[in-house]
Enzyme design. Structure first.
Site, PDB file in Angstrom:
ATOM      1  NE  ARG A 142      -4.130   0.332   1.973  1.00  0.00           N
ATOM      2  CZ  ARG A 142      -3.665   1.346   2.472  1.00  0.00           C
ATOM      3  NH1 ARG A 142      -2.997   1.461   3.733  1.00  0.00           N
ATOM      4  NH2 ARG A 142      -4.881   2.352   2.319  1.00  0.00           N
TER       5      ARG A 142
ATOM      6  CB  CYS B  48      16.903  -5.041  -5.075  1.00  0.00           C
ATOM      7  SG  CYS B  48      17.529  -5.949  -4.320  1.00  0.00           S
TER       8      CYS B  48
END
Ligand SMILES: *Cc1c(COP(=O)(O)O)cnc(C)c1O
Length: 419
Positions: A313, A343
């Site tokens: 979210r 990453c």
């Protein structure tokens, strides 16, 4: 609405169980839900609707764990589903198929057939093309499909553009001005039985006015249809009631229904609701552990073991979610960005939060019970977190943490080339 978490001198608990002990025993990242909070949030709707014929269809996509669905099914909930996967979950959880409404813009014939066979309450149809496919699919099964048309009332829900669905420019529903024509077309179809009308204008609404505006437009349509001799058994106003993440003051189900019910005075149609977030968001949290504290001179980072793959979210909607240590600490307070191991620069759970923390501390991400685990993925080959349900003094594992074995399940190497 009921928030599952209580704080005693800065130590966090759900239903009397310390979150520190949950984190220690079950590891992190992990999702923790409160059965009492889920039940209480559902019952708030039921109480508000005590004097009106109604059906509350919990929107399964908000949190689809079968133990969550079971909790709601036992209270008499219906369910709003968007796929056959969700239908199977409802059935597995003991949900009543005759209380299921099937939403979604892209239902396939296979999904329609399964829903027809188990006898769902109705299909929320979103286009004329879908209506045609539903009619022919029902004919092939020698069954009749109960249908509501999802109309787009062109109301601005004043919420994040990604979760606003009731404007003309959105992909959802049938333009309300074209709806009478589509209803007339449906009325002529051999295997379609018209039962209702529905809309869903968006999510995380903190204002009642857009709901009222949408219902007023729906009622004008209902009256127009009556003149065409098309009568409806139910009016479904969707979900979308917001919750408090930060400082929002969303209406309670009682406030909401107090604004809606007078408009339905003297009308016999059953009122259908599809709440998701408002039932589960504040009934759950995500626990994560600080792995490292790092400073680059300008910024301090708390690097935690939960990431965007566990809770997307903040990355997807720039959502603000509260995060606090589960146990009060005497560490010095600094402003931190709380980031995960994935990453991606977008991999953060919270930014610029004043926290007194050290490496090894557990943190609680609040309001994580809706659109949390269900949106998780295995990105960066991270096994998905477990889900736990606290019920009084019991803690139940309602979904195990994925193992590395689970992670690789179903994958195949190519055959070894022979020279
Ligand atoms: C997502 C959705 C809901 C639930 O919305 P919440 O904001 O979680 O209450 C209800 N109905 C439909 C059609 C939806 O797509």
């Amino acid at each position: 609405m009921y928030n599952a978490v209580t704080s005693q001198n800065g130590n966090l608990f759900i239903e009397g169980t310390a979150l520190e002990s949950i984190a220690t025993q079950f590891g992190t990242p992990s999702y923790v839900y409160s059965k009492a909070a889920i039940s209480s949030n559902f019952l708030a709707y039921q109480t508000a609707l005590a004097d009106k014929e109604h059906l509350i269809c919990y929107a399964v996509k908000a949190n689809s764990n079968i133990a969550v669905l079971q909790t709601l099914a036992e209270l008499g909930a219906g369910f709003d589903i968007v796929s056959s996967g969700e239908l199977e979950r409802v059935l597995r959880a003991g949900g009543d198929p005759s209380k299921v409404v099937f939403s979604g813009v892209a239902k396939t014939a296979v999904e329609m057939r399964r829903a027809l066979e188990v006898g769902i309450h109705c299909f929320n149809v979103e286009s004329e093309a879908e209506l045609e496919l539903l009619n022919s699919t029902a004919a092939a099964c020698d069954l009749t499909a109960a249908v509501s048309l999802r109309v787009n009332p062109d109301v601005d829900a004043q919420t994040h553009p990604y979760i606003s669905t009731g404007l003309k420019e959105n992909k959802f529903g049938i333009d309300i001005n074209l709806a009478p024509q589509v209803y007339q077309r449906a009325a002529q179809m051999s295997h379609i039985n018209i039962v209702g009308v529905d809309c869903h204008i968006g999510s995380q609404l903190v204002d009642i006015a857009p709901f009222v505006a949408a219902l007023e437009r729906l009622l004008m349509l209902v009256d127009e249809l009556a003149e065409l001799n098309i009568s409806l058994q139910h009016i479904d106003i969707g979900g979308g009631l917001g919750v408090r993440y930060e400082t929002e003051e969303p209406p309670t189900p009682n406030d909401y229904m107090s604004a809606i019910l007078p408009l339905l005075n003297g009308r016999s149609e059953t009122l259908v609701l599809e709440p998701g977030r408002s039932i589960t968001a504040n009934a759950g949290v995500m626990l994560t552990q600080v792995q490292y504290l790092k400073s680059n001179g300008e910024k301090n980072f708390a690097i935690v073991d939960g990431a965007m793959n566990d809770m997307i979210r903040p990355a997807l909607y720039q959502a603000w979610m509260d995060i606090q240590p589960v146990t009060a600490r005497s560490a010095e307070t600094h402003s931190y960005d709380v980031v995960g191991p994935v990453c991606e620069t977008g991999d953060f759970l919270a930014k610029d939060r004043s926290l007194a923390i050290s490496a090894g501390d557990y943190l609680c991400l609040f309001s994580a019970g809706a659109y949390g685990f269900v949106m998780s993925s295995n990105y960066n080959s991270r096994p998905r977190a477990p889900e736990l349900m606290i019920d009084g003094d019991q803690v139940h594992v309602i979904r195990q943490r994925e193992s590395l074995e689970d992670l690789l399940n179903g994958e195949q190497l190519l055959p070894v080339a022979r020279g």
